[in-house]
Scaffold this motif. Structure first.
Motif, PDB file in Angstrom:
ATOM      1  N   ALA A 332      44.759  53.171  15.354  1.00 52.43           N
ATOM      2  CA  ALA A 332      45.442  52.078  15.175  1.00 52.43           C
ATOM      3  C   ALA A 332      47.055  52.507  15.105  1.00 52.43           C
ATOM      4  O   ALA A 332      47.344  51.420  16.475  1.00 52.43           O
ATOM      5  CB  ALA A 332      44.240  50.551  14.272  1.00 52.43           C
ATOM      6  N   LEU A 333      47.440  52.680  14.306  1.00 51.31           N
ATOM      7  CA  LEU A 333      48.749  52.680  14.316  1.00 51.31           C
ATOM      8  C   LEU A 333      49.791  53.789  15.212  1.00 51.31           C
ATOM      9  O   LEU A 333      50.639  53.967  14.937  1.00 51.31           O
ATOM     10  CB  LEU A 333      49.317  52.293  12.987  1.00 51.31           C
ATOM     11  N   GLY A 334      48.596  53.803  15.750  1.00 52.32           N
ATOM     12  CA  GLY A 334      49.468  55.650  16.673  1.00 52.32           C
ATOM     13  C   GLY A 334      49.632  56.521  15.329  1.00 52.32           C
ATOM     14  O   GLY A 334      50.516  57.697  15.629  1.00 52.32           O
ATOM     15  N   ARG A 335      49.130  56.793  14.481  1.00 47.15           N
ATOM     16  CA  ARG A 335      49.025  58.390  13.751  1.00 47.15           C
ATOM     17  C   ARG A 335      47.830  58.842  13.553  1.00 47.15           C
ATOM     18  O   ARG A 335      47.435  59.251  12.400  1.00 47.15           O
ATOM     19  CB  ARG A 335      49.724  57.801  12.123  1.00 47.15           C
ATOM     20  N   PRO A 336      47.155  58.909  14.956  1.00 46.16           N
ATOM     21  CA  PRO A 336      46.255  60.102  15.041  1.00 46.16           C
ATOM     22  C   PRO A 336      45.937  61.469  13.675  1.00 46.16           C
ATOM     23  O   PRO A 336      45.173  61.726  13.237  1.00 46.16           O
ATOM     24  CB  PRO A 336      46.097  60.298  16.257  1.00 46.16           C
ATOM     25  N   ALA A 337      47.118  62.517  13.998  1.00 46.89           N
ATOM     26  CA  ALA A 337      47.292  63.056  12.268  1.00 46.89           C
ATOM     27  C   ALA A 337      46.421  62.771  11.166  1.00 46.89           C
ATOM     28  O   ALA A 337      46.025  63.029  10.666  1.00 46.89           O
ATOM     29  CB  ALA A 337      48.379  64.171  12.969  1.00 46.89           C
ATOM     30  N   ASP A 338      47.319  62.140  11.039  1.00 44.86           N
ATOM     31  CA  ASP A 338      46.869  61.490   9.522  1.00 44.86           C
ATOM     32  C   ASP A 338      45.531  60.405   9.038  1.00 44.86           C
ATOM     33  O   ASP A 338      45.016  61.059   8.562  1.00 44.86           O
ATOM     34  CB  ASP A 338      47.791  59.556   9.039  1.00 44.86           C
ATOM     35  N   ALA A 339      45.255  60.240  10.704  1.00 38.78           N
ATOM     36  CA  ALA A 339      43.355  59.619  10.264  1.00 38.78           C
ATOM     37  C   ALA A 339      42.394  60.856  11.038  1.00 38.78           C
ATOM     38  O   ALA A 339      41.678  60.746   9.974  1.00 38.78           O
ATOM     39  CB  ALA A 339      43.314  59.170  12.704  1.00 38.78           C
ATOM     40  N   VAL A 340      43.557  62.155  11.230  1.00 37.48           N
ATOM     41  CA  VAL A 340      42.576  63.127  11.121  1.00 37.48           C
ATOM     42  C   VAL A 340      41.878  64.428   9.327  1.00 37.48           C
ATOM     43  O   VAL A 340      40.918  64.735   9.298  1.00 37.48           O
ATOM     44  CB  VAL A 340      42.722  64.650  12.459  1.00 37.48           C
ATOM     45  N   ARG A 341      43.182  63.832   8.701  1.00 33.96           N
ATOM     46  CA  ARG A 341      43.425  63.964   7.139  1.00 33.96           C
ATOM     47  C   ARG A 341      42.215  63.264   6.560  1.00 33.96           C
ATOM     48  O   ARG A 341      41.269  63.372   5.853  1.00 33.96           O
ATOM     49  CB  ARG A 341      45.168  64.703   6.756  1.00 33.96           C
ATOM     50  N   LEU A 342      42.392  62.229   6.719  1.00 40.80           N
ATOM     51  CA  LEU A 342      41.767  60.945   6.005  1.00 40.80           C
ATOM     52  C   LEU A 342      40.379  61.460   5.893  1.00 40.80           C
ATOM     53  O   LEU A 342      39.375  61.811   5.259  1.00 40.80           O
ATOM     54  CB  LEU A 342      42.465  59.998   6.353  1.00 40.80           C
ATOM     55  N   ALA A 343      39.780  61.435   7.546  1.00 36.53           N
ATOM     56  CA  ALA A 343      38.154  61.471   8.000  1.00 36.53           C
ATOM     57  C   ALA A 343      37.848  62.977   7.429  1.00 36.53           C
ATOM     58  O   ALA A 343      36.528  63.501   7.100  1.00 36.53           O
ATOM     59  CB  ALA A 343      38.750  61.690   9.978  1.00 36.53           C
ATOM     60  N   GLU A 344      38.513  64.070   7.161  1.00 33.03           N
ATOM     61  CA  GLU A 344      37.885  65.326   7.341  1.00 33.03           C
ATOM     62  C   GLU A 344      37.996  65.609   5.127  1.00 33.03           C
ATOM     63  O   GLU A 344      37.044  65.502   4.631  1.00 33.03           O
ATOM     64  CB  GLU A 344      39.211  66.777   7.349  1.00 33.03           C
ATOM     65  N   GLU A 345      38.742  64.452   4.905  1.00 35.35           N
ATOM     66  CA  GLU A 345      38.895  63.659   3.240  1.00 35.35           C
ATOM     67  C   GLU A 345      37.406  63.558   3.213  1.00 35.35           C
ATOM     68  O   GLU A 345      36.544  63.935   1.684  1.00 35.35           O
ATOM     69  CB  GLU A 345      40.386  63.335   2.856  1.00 35.35           C
ATOM     70  N   ALA A 346      36.769  62.908   3.605  1.00 38.42           N
ATOM     71  CA  ALA A 346      35.348  62.161   3.712  1.00 38.42           C
ATOM     72  C   ALA A 346      34.177  62.706   3.555  1.00 38.42           C
ATOM     73  O   ALA A 346      33.308  62.472   3.211  1.00 38.42           O
ATOM     74  CB  ALA A 346      35.198  60.602   5.128  1.00 38.42           C
ATOM     75  N   LEU A 347      34.600  64.072   4.875  1.00 36.71           N
ATOM     76  CA  LEU A 347      33.467  63.900   5.007  1.00 36.71           C
ATOM     77  C   LEU A 347      33.490  65.834   3.741  1.00 36.71           C
ATOM     78  O   LEU A 347      31.880  65.932   3.782  1.00 36.71           O
ATOM     79  CB  LEU A 347      33.589  65.474   6.999  1.00 36.71           C
ATOM     80  N   ASP A 348      34.594  66.053   3.277  1.00 36.90           N
ATOM     81  CA  ASP A 348      34.333  66.950   2.050  1.00 36.90           C
ATOM     82  C   ASP A 348      33.437  66.634   1.338  1.00 36.90           C
ATOM     83  O   ASP A 348      32.477  66.513   0.450  1.00 36.90           O
ATOM     84  CB  ASP A 348      35.936  67.439   1.709  1.00 36.90           C
ATOM     85  N   LEU A 349      34.259  65.475   1.104  1.00 34.18           N
ATOM     86  CA  LEU A 349      33.018  64.376   0.164  1.00 34.18           C
ATOM     87  C   LEU A 349      31.741  64.044  -0.137  1.00 34.18           C
ATOM     88  O   LEU A 349      30.437  64.634  -0.925  1.00 34.18           O
ATOM     89  CB  LEU A 349      33.470  62.885  -0.016  1.00 34.18           C
ATOM     90  N   LEU A 350      31.197  63.920   1.369  1.00 32.74           N
ATOM     91  CA  LEU A 350      29.906  63.290   1.946  1.00 32.74           C
ATOM     92  C   LEU A 350      29.201  64.450   1.981  1.00 32.74           C
ATOM     93  O   LEU A 350      27.538  65.217   2.052  1.00 32.74           O
ATOM     94  CB  LEU A 350      29.719  62.835   2.973  1.00 32.74           C
ATOM     95  N   GLY A 351      29.383  65.927   1.981  1.00 36.16           N
ATOM     96  CA  GLY A 351      28.865  66.850   2.464  1.00 36.16           C
ATOM     97  C   GLY A 351      27.896  67.293   4.078  1.00 36.16           C
ATOM     98  O   GLY A 351      27.867  66.312   4.960  1.00 36.16           O
ATOM     99  N   ASP A 352      26.802  68.044   4.034  1.00 34.44           N
ATOM    100  CA  ASP A 352      26.037  68.473   5.374  1.00 34.44           C
ATOM    101  C   ASP A 352      24.958  67.556   5.708  1.00 34.44           C
ATOM    102  O   ASP A 352      24.494  67.231   6.707  1.00 34.44           O
ATOM    103  CB  ASP A 352      25.844  69.724   5.612  1.00 34.44           C
ATOM    104  N   ALA A 353      24.904  66.591   4.178  1.00 32.40           N
ATOM    105  CA  ALA A 353      23.431  65.557   4.818  1.00 32.40           C
ATOM    106  C   ALA A 353      23.450  64.961   6.084  1.00 32.40           C
ATOM    107  O   ALA A 353      24.539  64.035   5.576  1.00 32.40           O
ATOM    108  CB  ALA A 353      22.819  64.989   3.319  1.00 32.40           C
TER     109      ALA A 353
END
Length: 432
Positions: A332-353
């Protein structure tokens, strides 16, 4: 090895100190009563145990359990340390310390301490992402705890069991666990209690996870009405918080913001920081959807929650949810590259389930990649999100995810078959 009984310990201490039964009894008790206690034919009241402990120069805990005060103190210190570690987000450390208490042979003779350790261990397992072990521990506790002895703790155990089942992706079992417990509680006449609202909130969340929005909306209205009738701030906070969640799923974002704000206003100083941070994360997410012009405010709130540590204590799914909403704020603040990093960090925590939290992170990742022009990566993320929701039998959300993917594919060029396949999956999930 069999432990001494309470009566045998009293007798042994009395003889060791050279005291007769009459001397031990005088002046409050009779020597015949002491004889009955020592032969295990009478169970003394707690006040009598305290009296005898004082006369025998030992602790009441030792008389009841046979465990020395030094050992009790060591176990209590370990438990306190484990609780602090859990609150601070150090799930593995908390798990190890609770397990240390559970492995101590003396803990068997200290039922209250043992139950505290089992409860804490289950929460630490949840926070560490070991959901199968957490569910097994909570299910065992649910069989043993009594609503008559401690209604609030009984409710907390069943709420945690329902929550872990939902986090595992088994929304149906989460509904069943909360529904059975709530039915049992209402049958005892305890429906006008905070515990009833707490269980109702767990059931409502399970309905949402299962995609049963009609029942969720009905229950949300009942929950708010019941909480307002009870009148306690905590009951109302829980009800408004869950009603805000339902409003968000329905797309009624402004209504959800108002409900979440009412819930936050009711949060007291003694509120569990994990519950409070879940509510704050939900509120920030609603702000981003209802009032995108307040994205900076939402982001600042999420940054504070992430830094406080309370959300970490609640478990990886709560951390991932916070990271996902932060990623949404960055978009929303126009920083999609930072959003990619944060979303990938969330997915690393959650695993494949297959989890709802994972689907949310994948959806945000897909949107951020689209903003960056990385359409192939966006298509991959959105496909995984839709598949995840479909595996969880979240039909409404899965249909929307497949439709969004089809729209993305329509923008990328002439690949008609993948686009039409996505549309067909959307229609199938929608029951058309």
């Amino acid at each position: 090895m069999d432990r001494e009984t309470l009566g045998q310990r009293i007798r042994a201490l009395r003889i060791r100190q050279g005291i007769s039964q009459a001397q031990l009894a005088f002046p409050e008790l009779s020597d015949s009563y002491i004889s009955l206690i020592e032969s295990d034919k009478r169970v003394p009241a707690p006040s009598v145990v305290e009296l005898l402990a004082a006369k025998l120069n030992c602790s009441a805990t030792y008389l009841v359990s046979g465990v020395s005060e030094d050992v009790v103190d060591e176990l209590r210190i370990t438990l306190d340390y484990a609780e602090i570690a859990l609150r601070n987000g150090a799930a593995e450390e908390a798990r190890a310390r609770f397990a240390e208490v559970l492995a101590n042979a003396d803990a068997v003779a200290l039922p209250e301490m043992l139950q505290q350790a089992r409860w804490g261990h289950a929460l630490a397992l949840e926070a560490a992402g070991a959901l199968e072990e957490a569910i097994a521990g909570l299910a065992a506790l649910a069989e043993e705890v009594s609503a008559e002895d401690d209604l609030d703790h009984w409710a907390r155990v069943h709420v945690a069991l329902s929550r872990c089942l939902r986090q595992r992706g088994d929304a149906g079992a989460g509904v069943q666990a909360a529904e059975d417990a709530l039915r049992q509680l209402i049958a005892t006449g305890a429906d006008a209690t905070d515990a009833a609202v707490h269980l109702g909130a767990a059931l409502l969340a399970a309905f949402v996870e299962r995609g049963d929005l009609v029942r969720a909306r009905q229950l949300a209205e009942q929950l708010v009405e019941r909480a307002e009738r009870i009148g306690s701030p905590r009951a109302r906070m829980l009800a408004y918080g869950e009603a805000a969640y339902v409003a968000e799923i329905r797309g009624a974002y402004e209504e959800g913001v108002e409900l979440a704000e009412r819930a936050l206003m009711l949060a007291g100083d003694g509120e569990d920081p994990r519950d409070l941070d879940r509510l704050r994360v939900g509120y920030a997410g609603l702000l981003l959807r209802a009032r995108p012009e307040q994205a900076t405010r939402a982001r600042d709130l999420l940054v504070r929650v992430r830094g406080d540590g309370g959300v970490g204590a609640a478990g990886e799914i709560d951390v991932a949810s916070c990271l996902t909403e932060l990623a949404r704020a960055e978009i929303a603040l126009g920083r999609p590259a930072d959003a990619v990093r944060l979303a990938e960090e969330a997915l690393d925590l959650l695993g494949d389930a297959p989890r709802r939290a994972a689907a949310g992170a994948l959806t945000v990742l897909g949107e951020a990649c689209l903003r960056l022009g990385r359409r192939e990566r966006a298509t991959e993320a959105l496909t995984r999100a839709a598949t995840c929701l479909e595996e969880m039998e979240a039909s409404r959300e899965a249909a929307q995810a497949w439709f969004d993917l089809a729209e993305v594919l329509a923008e990328t060029g002439p690949a008609d078959e993948p686009r039409m396949a996505a549309y067909r999956r959307a229609l199938t999930c929608a029951g058309v």
